[in-house]
Design a protein around this motif. Sequence first.
Motif, PDB file in Angstrom:
ATOM      1  N   LEU A 216       2.142 -11.049  -0.615  1.00  0.00           N
ATOM      2  CA  LEU A 216       0.923 -10.302  -0.924  1.00  0.00           C
ATOM      3  C   LEU A 216       0.693  -9.178   0.076  1.00  0.00           C
ATOM      4  N   ALA A 217       0.969  -9.440   1.349  1.00  0.00           N
ATOM      5  CA  ALA A 217       0.828  -8.372   2.350  1.00  0.00           C
ATOM      6  C   ALA A 217       1.730  -7.194   1.982  1.00  0.00           C
ATOM      7  N   HIS A 218       2.973  -7.492   1.627  1.00  0.00           N
ATOM      8  CA  HIS A 218       3.919  -6.440   1.238  1.00  0.00           C
ATOM      9  C   HIS A 218       3.431  -5.712  -0.015  1.00  0.00           C
ATOM     10  N   ALA A 219       2.985  -6.455  -1.005  1.00  0.00           N
ATOM     11  CA  ALA A 219       2.515  -5.851  -2.256  1.00  0.00           C
ATOM     12  C   ALA A 219       1.300  -4.958  -2.024  1.00  0.00           C
ATOM     13  N   CYS A 220       0.484  -5.331  -1.043  1.00  0.00           N
ATOM     14  CA  CYS A 220      -0.735  -4.568  -0.739  1.00  0.00           C
ATOM     15  C   CYS A 220      -0.486  -3.438   0.255  1.00  0.00           C
ATOM     16  N   GLY A 221       0.740  -3.361   0.785  1.00  0.00           N
ATOM     17  CA  GLY A 221       1.068  -2.288   1.705  1.00  0.00           C
ATOM     18  C   GLY A 221       0.487  -2.429   3.085  1.00  0.00           C
ATOM     19  N   ILE A 222       0.312  -3.671   3.548  1.00  0.00           N
ATOM     20  CA  ILE A 222      -0.206  -3.877   4.901  1.00  0.00           C
ATOM     21  C   ILE A 222       0.798  -4.692   5.710  1.00  0.00           C
TER      22      ILE A 222
ATOM     23  N   ASP B 160      -1.430  -8.458   9.747  1.00  0.00           N
ATOM     24  CA  ASP B 160      -2.824  -8.208   9.385  1.00  0.00           C
ATOM     25  C   ASP B 160      -3.269  -9.005   8.162  1.00  0.00           C
ATOM     26  N   ALA B 161      -2.382  -9.848   7.636  1.00  0.00           N
ATOM     27  CA  ALA B 161      -2.749 -10.782   6.568  1.00  0.00           C
ATOM     28  C   ALA B 161      -2.963 -12.134   7.231  1.00  0.00           C
TER      29      ALA B 161
END
Length: 333
Positions: A140-146, A150-151
């Motif tokens: 999800l962090a990768h998919a959200c670009g963060i 920070d997740a």
Amino acid sequence: MAPLVLSLGDPAGVGPELIAAAWAARAELDLPAFVVAGGADVLRAAAATRGVDLPVAVMDDPASAAALFPTSLPVLTTVGDGPYRPGEPGVEGARLALHSLEQATALALSGAASGLVTAPVSKSELARVGFTFPGQTEFLAHACGIAEEDAVMMLAGPSLRTVPLTVHVPLAEVSRLVTIDLILRRCRVIAAAMTRDFGMAHPHLALAGLNPHAGEKGRMGDEEQAVIAPAIAQLQAEGINASGPHPADTLFAPHKRDTYDVAVAMYHDQALVPLKTLDFDEGVNMTLGLPIVRTSPDHGTAFDIAGKGVARVNSLVAAIRMAASAAAHRAAA
């Protein structure tokens, strides 16, 4: 507000039957509307193992999910389906789980869903179909670009909210990994999320010590003096209500839990043992710091009991409620 979206999880696990059970109890539990990303036949078959009559409304667009939710479970046809083999994970099921996760994430990112609730997956099974992330949080962090750092994983229940600074690492590595920078980075995310997702104007973060008795002024380790206390001072200088380092053996006592909003632990078991002791059946895994709302029940696929009708729905229900509440806070901001 748009409906929540639920990913199916591994179809051989307890996720599908718990989704069906949650929908069946929607009126009794006053649950918000949600749509499931794929697996209509899997859901019907899983519902039957619990004696649930599950009318399914298949659709390509979640926009009509809220209107249909009172009489049928909305399921997206854009993901696909597969056979229902409880307790027998395989490549076909892993592909369905991954496609469901990808579609559900895309819906949350687009705003077509107000939040995402992820059912449990098997990391080892997903790896067989090309999933390269340690878990759903990192995906999800990768998919959200963060950045993955920070997740932040928070475990929350009726009695306690707690965040482990380090998660799936050997205990022998924790002292090296707990740094001032890590504490600052994670606690900034936590404080912002408590305001954004829980409506707390000045959340109180209570940081545990790493060593017994919080180091007892260096007699049992100096991480508290050299790392944790300076980080707390910096957080306070930034206006974040942080306190500690507190001895971990008293931080979770009943009279202490009333004094803070989130307990920040130094390592996995320091956070999860009290949470699972206090709130095992209603624990929620929430990812802080994402641009989307994401929660998950705080349990795994439970392949050993899948299809036997004994898995408890409490944690999934709590995850649905928490996602809806966080989404409402964000919408009102």
